[in-house]
Design a protein around this motif. Structure first.
Motif, PDB file in Angstrom:
ATOM      1  N   CYS A  23       0.974  -1.133  -0.182  1.00  0.00           N
ATOM      2  CA  CYS A  23      -0.056   0.063   0.114  1.00  0.00           C
ATOM      3  C   CYS A  23       1.073   1.346  -0.093  1.00  0.00           C
ATOM      4  O   CYS A  23       1.775   1.549   0.828  1.00  0.00           O
ATOM      5  N   CYS A  26       0.232   3.881   3.304  1.00  0.00           N
ATOM      6  CA  CYS A  26       0.888   3.431   4.665  1.00  0.00           C
ATOM      7  C   CYS A  26       2.108   2.649   4.498  1.00  0.00           C
ATOM      8  O   CYS A  26       2.982   2.809   5.602  1.00  0.00           O
ATOM      9  N   CYS A  65      -7.179  -1.221   2.460  1.00  0.00           N
ATOM     10  CA  CYS A  65      -5.867  -1.486   3.040  1.00  0.00           C
ATOM     11  C   CYS A  65      -6.348  -1.544   4.384  1.00  0.00           C
ATOM     12  O   CYS A  65      -7.008  -0.794   5.102  1.00  0.00           O
ATOM     13  N   CYS A  68      -4.399   1.412   6.580  1.00  0.00           N
ATOM     14  CA  CYS A  68      -4.881   2.873   6.639  1.00  0.00           C
ATOM     15  C   CYS A  68      -6.083   2.965   5.774  1.00  0.00           C
ATOM     16  O   CYS A  68      -6.368   4.132   6.055  1.00  0.00           O
TER      17      CYS A  68
HETATM   18 ZN   LIG Z   1      -2.550   1.477   3.340  1.00  0.00          ZN
END
Ligand SMILES: [Zn+2]
Length: 257
Positions: A23, A26, A65, A68
């Protein structure tokens, strides 16, 4: 840019070439991607949504995700945006983010020298605006993000022309809408406010239309924009897999030449 890619390589392919989820918002190596919330699945079933599963971009099983909360499309925007830094215009960009996605806003707000947000309803933005009548002068912004807004707007042609007007020559934007691969033509009904009808046809109670790819491209080009359609071939199979993206996803980058 080189440093970014090197870091990415180290993080993603360290021990025994094991591949992790990635991701870009984050960068948590422990992250995994969660399915789209049950609310949507249940609502689509309940209203017999006609185009279920045909979304160009929606990754039903790897949607958000776990760390986050960034959605599939936010991950793609973030990845592309981070790659743009270091390019002359982008670093000094005057940016406006319409209906900002939370995780993406958190990440990019401090990266741009001038970053503003706008929305029709929310108070947590710099500008309360109607996309069909933007309160900005011509040629104001270098870059905009306008994702999944046009399907809520009564006249999307006027809205896209407004986006073109406020962009500086040479400026670019991320312009995205829900697209169904099952549709040959965009379907629209701005009169029928029945929520069941909207869920059934457009996949959400407050959507006024569902786009077909070719009609969407025409809408963008008719407003004067040049368009880049960045797909899996552009980003690479590996990064699509790492970011949990659906194979058919396309990032629409518009440019005012
Ligand atoms: Zn994330």
């Amino acid at each position: 840019m080189i440093r970014f890619f090197n870091q990415l390589k180290i993080r993603l392919f360290n021990k025994e070439n094991q591949v992790y989820n990635y991701c870009p918002l984050c960068e948590d190596p422990q992250t995994f991607f969660k399915p789209i919330p049950d609310f949507y699945i249940e609502s689509w079933k309940k209203h017999q949504y006609k185009y279920f599963g045909s979304g160009e971009m929606i990754a039903l099983k790897t949607y958000s995700c776990s760390t986050c909360g960034a959605s599939d499309r936010e991950r793609l925007y973030s990845y592309w945006i981070l790659k743009q830094f270091g390019k002359k215009l982008f670093d000094y960009s005057k940016v406006i983010h319409f209906s900002p996605e939370a995780a993406l806003e958190n990440q990019i707000r401090s990266k741009f020298k001038f970053y503003e947000t706008a929305d029709l309803i929310s108070d947590a933005v710099n500008h309360r605006v109607d996309l069909m009548k933007l309160p900005f002068k011509d040629n104001t912004y270098d870059f905009f993000i306008c994702s999944h807004v046009l399907e809520h707007v009564i006249d999307d042609k006027i809205a896209v022309k407004e986006l073109y007007r406020i962009l500086k020559p040479g400026g670019r934007g991320i312009l995205m809408v829900p697209i169904s691969l099952a549709l040959k033509n965009t379907i629209e009904d701005i009169e029928n406010e029945d929520e069941y009808f909207r869920w059934q046809n457009f996949g959400q109670f407050d959507h006024l239309r569902l786009y077909a790819h070719d009609d969407y491209v025409e809408l963008i080009k008719n407003a004067g924009f040049c368009l880049d359609q960045l797909d899996k071939t552009y980003f690479g199979n590996k990064i699509f897999k790492l970011m949990g993206l659906k194979d058919s996803s396309i990032l629409y980058i518009v440019e005012k030449k």
